[in-house]
Structures are given as C-alpha cells and as structure tokens.
Design an enzyme around this catalytic site. Sequence first.
Site, PDB file in Angstrom:
ATOM      1  N   GLU A 114       4.926  52.729  61.587  1.00 40.43           N
ATOM      2  CA  GLU A 114       4.931  54.107  61.054  1.00 40.43           C
ATOM      3  C   GLU A 114       5.748  55.092  61.889  1.00 40.43           C
ATOM      4  OE1 GLU A 114       0.763  55.039  60.591  1.00 40.43           O
ATOM      5  OE2 GLU A 114       0.457  53.429  59.143  1.00 40.43           O
ATOM      6  N   ASN A 132       6.722  47.992  60.428  1.00 41.24           N
ATOM      7  CA  ASN A 132       5.703  48.156  59.386  1.00 41.24           C
ATOM      8  C   ASN A 132       5.542  49.636  59.057  1.00 41.24           C
ATOM      9  OD1 ASN A 132       3.497  46.847  57.854  1.00 41.24           O
ATOM     10  ND2 ASN A 132       2.126  48.047  59.163  1.00 41.24           N
ATOM     11  N   HIS A 142      -0.224  50.770  50.206  1.00 40.49           N
ATOM     12  CA  HIS A 142      -1.410  51.580  49.878  1.00 40.49           C
ATOM     13  C   HIS A 142      -1.078  52.416  48.642  1.00 40.49           C
ATOM     14  CE1 HIS A 142      -3.476  50.557  53.571  1.00 40.49           C
ATOM     15  NE2 HIS A 142      -2.439  50.941  54.295  1.00 40.49           N
ATOM     16  N   GLU A 150      -0.749  45.675  53.924  1.00 43.30           N
ATOM     17  CA  GLU A 150      -2.057  46.366  53.938  1.00 43.30           C
ATOM     18  C   GLU A 150      -2.466  46.760  52.518  1.00 43.30           C
ATOM     19  OE1 GLU A 150      -1.961  49.703  56.663  1.00 43.30           O
ATOM     20  OE2 GLU A 150      -0.903  48.553  58.191  1.00 43.30           O
ATOM     21  N   ASP A 191      -3.832  47.896  49.184  1.00 45.83           N
ATOM     22  CA  ASP A 191      -5.022  48.287  48.436  1.00 45.83           C
ATOM     23  C   ASP A 191      -4.570  49.231  47.339  1.00 45.83           C
ATOM     24  OD1 ASP A 191      -4.618  50.556  50.059  1.00 45.83           O
ATOM     25  OD2 ASP A 191      -6.423  50.225  51.247  1.00 45.83           O
TER      26      ASP A 191
HETATM   27  O1  G2I Z   1      -5.156  54.222  57.491  1.00 41.42           O
HETATM   28  C1  G2I Z   1      -5.000  52.971  56.871  1.00 41.42           C
HETATM   29  C2  G2I Z   1      -4.061  52.097  57.638  1.00 41.42           C
HETATM   30  C3  G2I Z   1      -2.645  52.689  57.587  1.00 41.42           C
HETATM   31  N1  G2I Z   1      -1.696  51.792  58.233  1.00 41.42           N
HETATM   32  C4  G2I Z   1      -2.026  51.419  59.592  1.00 41.42           C
HETATM   33  C5  G2I Z   1      -3.443  50.874  59.682  1.00 41.42           C
HETATM   34  O2  G2I Z   1      -3.744  50.585  61.017  1.00 41.42           O
HETATM   35  C6  G2I Z   1      -4.439  51.847  59.100  1.00 41.42           C
HETATM   36  O3  G2I Z   1      -5.740  51.257  59.258  1.00 41.42           O
HETATM   37  C7  G2I Z   1      -6.794  52.164  59.425  1.00 41.42           C
HETATM   38  C8  G2I Z   1      -8.090  51.391  59.516  1.00 41.42           C
HETATM   39  O4  G2I Z   1      -8.291  50.739  58.293  1.00 41.42           O
HETATM   40  C9  G2I Z   1      -9.250  52.363  59.776  1.00 41.42           C
HETATM   41  O5  G2I Z   1     -10.424  51.615  60.037  1.00 41.42           O
HETATM   42  O6  G2I Z   1      -6.579  52.902  60.603  1.00 41.42           O
HETATM   43  C10 G2I Z   1      -7.577  53.913  60.750  1.00 41.42           C
HETATM   44  C11 G2I Z   1      -7.222  54.789  61.918  1.00 41.42           C
HETATM   45  O7  G2I Z   1      -5.899  55.188  61.903  1.00 41.42           O
HETATM   46  C12 G2I Z   1      -8.929  53.243  60.958  1.00 41.42           C
HETATM   47  O8  G2I Z   1      -9.917  54.234  61.043  1.00 41.42           O
HETATM   48  C13 G2I Z   1     -10.595  54.289  62.245  1.00 41.42           C
HETATM   49  C14 G2I Z   1     -11.375  55.571  62.278  1.00 41.42           C
HETATM   50  O9  G2I Z   1     -10.453  56.670  62.197  1.00 41.42           O
HETATM   51  C15 G2I Z   1     -12.130  55.690  63.545  1.00 41.42           C
HETATM   52  O10 G2I Z   1     -12.917  56.834  63.536  1.00 41.42           O
HETATM   53  C16 G2I Z   1     -12.984  54.435  63.752  1.00 41.42           C
HETATM   54  O11 G2I Z   1     -13.604  54.461  65.022  1.00 41.42           O
HETATM   55  O12 G2I Z   1     -11.467  53.195  62.388  1.00 41.42           O
HETATM   56  C17 G2I Z   1     -12.110  53.189  63.629  1.00 41.42           C
HETATM   57  C18 G2I Z   1     -12.903  51.879  63.772  1.00 41.42           C
HETATM   58  O13 G2I Z   1     -13.840  51.763  62.730  1.00 41.42           O
END
Ligand code: G2I
Length: 478
Positions: A167, A209, A245, A274, A276
């Site tokens: 990103e 990515n 996404h 990724e 969805d």
């Molecule tokens: O945002 C969707 C994805 C976009 N591309 C990069 C990916 O790395 C990203 O994944 C998401 C995760 O699916 C989430 O699970 O990235 C988020 C953060 O940028 C993740 O969220 C985080 C929460 O913000 C935190 O509060 C939490 O502690 O997940 C953490 C673990 O559950």
Amino acid sequence: MTEQSRAPRLRGGPRAALVFAAAGLLAAGAAVTMATSASAGTTLGASAAEKGRYFGTAVAANKLSDSTYAGILQREFNMCTPENEMKIDATEPNQNQFSFGNADAIVSRCTANGARMRGHTLAWHSQQPGWMQNMSGTALRNAMINHINGVMAHYKGKIYAWDVVNEAFQDGGSGARRDSNLQRTGNDWIEVAFRTARAADPAAKLCYNDYNTDGQNAKSNAVYAMVQDFKSRGVPIDCVGFQGHFNSNSPVTSDIQANLQRFANLGVDVQFTETDIEGSGTAQADNYQRVVQACMNVSRCTGITVWGIRDSDSWRSGGTPLLFDSSGNKKPAYTAVLNTLNGGSPTTPPTNNPPTTNPPTNPPTNPPTNPPTNPPTNPPGQGGCSASVSLQTWTGGFVATVRVTAGSSSVNGWSVGMTLPSGARIVNVWNASQSATSGSVQFSNVSYNGQIAAGQSTEFGFQADGNASTMTPTCSAR
Ligand code: G2I
C-alpha cells in the site's frame, strides 16, 4: 451503477439451479467444463490446484483453536496469509527484538495441512510498532532493512511469496506515492526493500501488494509504471498482489482481467490477495464468479486468497463478504467460486488431458533479476570463482549484494575479499560470515552456500553505515 445494484442473474433459486446456471455462465468454456468435470475438485484448494493455482485465506492465530474454523481451513485452503501476525508491530514489537510466536503457530498449522504461506507484510506505513512510527531518515531506513532481514531469515525457505511492500501509493487520481515516514526516507525505499528481500531469501517470490488497483485507474497505472521501471532496471520483483476488497463504493469492474493481464505482460505473476466482496445471495455469488473468472483467464494469475473464512471472521463482518456464513455453512458465493475454479483454464495449457497432479506455477528458484552493476573482476577459470557487487545506496548507508560465480568446475567453498570505503562499517551480513566490520574484509561462505556447481552462482549481502563507493571484490575458491 454499482455492481451491487446490478440485476442478479438468478433471484432466490435453489442452489442446484445456481450451480447449473453458474456453469452456464461459462458458456465460452463449456468444452473445458465438460472435459474437466471428471476430475473436478470438491474443495477450493483442490479445484484451484487442478488448474495449477492455489486458493488461500487469511488466517488469525487466535482462531486456530476454533474447531469449525480449523476444520474449514484444513479442508478448503492450500495457501495461508497471516492476517496480522507477520506485520511489523507483531514481529518486531521492540527494536531488534523479534517475536514470532503467533505467526509460527499459523505457519506450523498451515504447513501441517499441506498449505503454503504468503508472508504479509515487511514494509508498510501502517501497523508499525511505536518505536518505528517515531523514526525517520537513515535510522528508519536501516531499521526497515534490519526488519526485513530479521523476519525473512526466520522464515527462510518457508514462504512461497512475501508482500514485501504494502500500500505505498495514494488513492485518487494523483498517481503519487503515499506520504509516510518510509516514503520520506527517499523514493528508493521500495527498491531497497525488494533488493534486501531478494538477498534474504532468494527462493521466495517478492510481491508488491495494494488495494483499489484491481481495475485500470490512476493508482494501478502508477503501480504499473513502478513495476515496469523495476523490471527495466533489474530491481527484483516477481509478483503483484491485488487485494480485491469490493463493495458498492468499490465495485467489481469489467476491466479487472485486462488489468491483471497488462501486469502479467510485464513479466510478473499476479494474484488476488485479500478478496472479499460485500453482499449476499446471487448478487454476491455473481461478483465472486467474475473475480475468479478473471484470474482463471490470465495464465500468470497463480492464485486467489480470500480475507478470512466465515463472515464473522471478516474485518468488515457487517458486509458479510466471505464464502462461509457465520456458522461455517457454504454460501452461494462458495458454490460460484468452486464452479468457476472447476471450469477455468490451467495456468499453463496442458499438453494432453487435465493434469492429475498440481503443475508448478513457477520455476523452483528465481532467475537472477538483479544484474550486477560491476563486471566480474576476475573471470572464472578452472577451479576458480569470480565476484561482482551491486550497490543500493542512500545518504549515510548502503546495501551491497555480491554475486559469487563458480568457474568451469564446481567449488566447495569460497572467500570474497573487499575493501570497504573509508568510514563504512558493516551492520548486518546475510548468507556469509565476515572477518571484520570495516577496512579490508574477507567474506566466506556459510554452511548452505559453499558448494556452487560449475558456472552457477550464489549471492550474499551486507548492509553498512557510511557512504558507498566502488568496491572491487576478489574471489578465491576451495
Ligand atoms: O484492512 C483490511 C486489510 C487491507 N490490506 C492490508 C491488510 O493487512 C488489512 O488487514 C486488516 C486486518 O484484517 C484487520 O484485522 O488490517 C487491519 C489493520 O490495518 C486489522 O485490524 C486490526 C485492528 O485495527 C486492531 O485494532 C486489532 O488489534 O486488527 C488487530 C488484530 O485483531
């Protein structure tokens, strides 16, 4: 008009009708559908594998003990991406103190399941630990390099592909890089990350990515230009991930196949990384079908990963964007994906009937994409070796990648002598051991790279503080 508002092709029909209709959507590939039906897989991973591809999911370590989750993971998926556990804040919570417990749990489970791993992610503006958020300039650049080396060394040989950089481009029409502390270290931070990654694990595929790059737009054009530039200059890059996404604000557009294809034509593999798609029922199924079909129609599209298993596992669970409902039941979107995988074209056209084994989507090792900037100083002779060095420099530091090439007979060990520039001091070495950290240094092979067959090469590298200047390596062989 958004994709979500399109008239669905089927309204509320039973699943059997959907299966039939979804196969019908593949009218152009009907013969293929018929020919492959005898060996059509019954799980996402098996069906993708029959076409030389993978089907993966994001995996969360804290759900591995959930038996419904673990059962679907084992049954359906042959690629795993840790959802958060390999990010910078998770793997290096304190500077130079690495932490791999949660990520290791995912690697170990997925490997036991027979699945491969996608690493996510080594250099990103987001989810940086506090200590890194507060860094800038040379210190941050060095920290990024050290992080890549530390994480990739731990997982060396275990990762199919790494999202090396995630990103890095702005949304919207500017086509510019996203502002971040990493970007402010210098525009070359991305190529430094890729060169560092190549040296750290030469067998891993190295990917860029991003999101909102699935179709052709200003952002994907900018990524395209970067990949084209990297290819023309020999910066190592093997693949581009399209996050995929989708929702009503970011719909599945009709140009995603053409977009994948134009990147593939640059000589990189492409993947949905990724995926969805918010929605439900047949409208959602139809969108999934279109995304998967786009990948199946591009021979260098090597796989698709969805960003979670059940809707309740999703980072945006309210949009019910995944293939299994919150109880773990298959949704219409699952059936559409499975049928599309079973009807798709292989990554490489089969010479006879459908492959019964999983044909490799890539050669086992990466070709050298990073040509040396200096010619070999001592041409290989009988029993000898030669060395050449390429430099990645920034103010106050550099990474040297040294290629060691055996002469007309194999070598059983090697040593490369180099005199470092005045004031330069080595801070990190990989794939070699060294006799000193400054001045005249001898680099010697480590246990796994001393043997080089005649005419073949291996690479080692080091990072140093101080300003680079031309170095002339000499090589001696045992
Ligand atoms: O945002 C969707 C994805 C976009 N591309 C990069 C990916 O790395 C990203 O994944 C998401 C995760 O699916 C989430 O699970 O990235 C988020 C953060 O940028 C993740 O969220 C985080 C929460 O913000 C935190 O509060 C939490 O502690 O997940 C953490 C673990 O559950």
